[in-house]
Design a protein around this motif. Sequence first.
Motif, short mmCIF file in Angstrom:
data_model
loop_
_atom_site.label_atom_id
_atom_site.label_comp_id
_atom_site.label_asym_id
_atom_site.label_seq_id
_atom_site.Cartn_x
_atom_site.Cartn_y
_atom_site.Cartn_z
N LEU A 1 0.82 -1.21 0.00
CA LEU A 1 0.00 0.00 0.00
C LEU A 1 0.86 1.27 0.00
O LEU A 1 0.45 2.30 -0.54
CB LEU A 1 -0.94 0.00 1.20
N SER A 2 2.06 1.19 0.59
CA SER A 2 2.92 2.38 0.63
C SER A 2 3.33 2.81 -0.77
O SER A 2 3.55 4.00 -1.03
CB SER A 2 4.16 2.12 1.49
N GLN A 3 3.43 1.86 -1.67
CA GLN A 3 3.72 2.22 -3.06
C GLN A 3 2.46 2.50 -3.85
O GLN A 3 2.44 3.38 -4.71
CB GLN A 3 4.52 1.10 -3.73
N ALA A 4 1.40 1.78 -3.54
CA ALA A 4 0.14 1.99 -4.26
C ALA A 4 -0.39 3.41 -4.07
O ALA A 4 -1.04 3.96 -4.97
CB ALA A 4 -0.90 0.97 -3.80
N GLU A 5 -0.12 4.02 -2.92
CA GLU A 5 -0.66 5.35 -2.67
C GLU A 5 0.09 6.45 -3.42
O GLU A 5 -0.33 7.60 -3.40
CB GLU A 5 -0.66 5.65 -1.17
N HIS A 6 1.19 6.11 -4.08
CA HIS A 6 1.92 7.12 -4.86
C HIS A 6 1.06 7.70 -5.97
O HIS A 6 1.04 8.91 -6.19
CB HIS A 6 3.19 6.51 -5.47
N GLY A 7 0.39 6.83 -6.71
CA GLY A 7 -0.40 7.31 -7.83
C GLY A 7 -1.23 6.19 -8.44
O GLY A 7 -0.96 5.01 -8.22
N VAL A 8 -2.22 6.57 -9.21
CA VAL A 8 -3.13 5.56 -9.78
C VAL A 8 -2.43 4.67 -10.78
O VAL A 8 -2.91 3.57 -11.09
CB VAL A 8 -4.35 6.24 -10.44
N ASP A 9 -1.28 5.14 -11.33
CA ASP A 9 -0.56 4.33 -12.30
C ASP A 9 0.60 3.56 -11.67
O ASP A 9 1.43 2.99 -12.37
CB ASP A 9 -0.07 5.18 -13.48
#
Length: 428
Positions: A253-261
């Motif tokens: 999730l820590s990387q997923a929250e960076h951006g939709v892509d």
Amino acid sequence: MKKIYKPEKDTWSKILERPTQTVADIEDIVLNIFNEVKEDGDIAINRYTEKFDNVVLGEILVATSEINEAVKLVSNELKEAILLAKSNIENFHTAQKTERVSVDTTAGVSCWQEKRPIQKVGLYIPGGTAPLFSTILMLAIPANIAGCKEVVLCSPPNNQGKIDPAILYAANLCGVTKIFKVGGIQAIAGMTFGTETIPQVYKIFGPGNQFVTVAKQLATKFGVAIDMPAGPSELLVVADDSANASFVASDLLSQAEHGVDSQVILVSTSKMLIDAVEKEVHTQCKTLPRKEIAEAAIANSKLMYVETDQEALALINEYGPEHFIICVEDEDYYIDNISNAGSVFIGNYTPESAGDYASGTNHTLPTNGYAKQYSGVNLDSFLKSMTFQKISAKGIQNIGNAIELMAEAEGLQAHKNAVTLRLDSLKK
């Protein structure tokens, strides 16, 4: 997240596709903006800032008064955290300095290599939904250690025409020479061609969205180097039953929250762990302020089951992740055999967030599989290696005949003559 069990090797390339557009999809948009900035300079910059950032700016150069005001707005606690990170990053990057390499290749022929700083560098710092002031530490600190004379920074303004105070504080702390309120394609174009206000630079650093990534790649057509194609963030975790499912989910999730892509992937030899991580992702995501962004990225992401560590490693090397977390019992197997990864994080207590902020390693890393051929940013990214040689009379006598023969064989008579004249002069 999509579950995939025992994928056949001939399906890996399709399964591991990134959710990004290609250069061809975006190139025309980028080139149009590049051409306008090259032709119209600051006028084009301001036009696109108004279009994309919804603000009209009278001045794009950040004034000293704005920096001083920003310093006051950053809390003492955050300043202390930034100073801790700065110290660790300086320690790690200073340790990368190398001495002059010198060797006499044969009697009378001295050759050596020295590193010199790139004089003018440009840093792109994303703003928008996540003002990445930590990226300034990762770029400006090694630039200063290397000795770069001009360090230019571009970052998009908010709709009030301001840059986040933490960005200005970090830039001032780390020795950035000029800061500009410019984002997106137009910022890369400005640093590529130079405008009335923005200096032209020799190399551009920093991450960004798909448009910024393509703009950086196209900047190389106009004589400007780049650090790497650093696009949307990505993470791959390999884990087995020795891993903590809640830790793994938090990393995803820590990387997923960076951006939709953004894209995150779990590769595991345990179906039980995959199920546990899936539940944890769902639970933890509910409480995130950037829940909608994380959910969109999770939709592009995968939970993959494979039967053996050998198969897992082969799949990971095929993917070439930007960030690679190892949470398995036999961690040495992956440490010793990973070939393609930007940065590696080992063990249950090594979150990827540590590398993003304060452990000391650099977080500007190759994405989209470019870890197969690119390194992450390091001290050498801001340096050029120059070679030197000095040949004595004895030295030219030792290698002269070989040079003459090779030059003649290639049909380059003037090359041969440059040696022959010197050899003949020594016979007199």
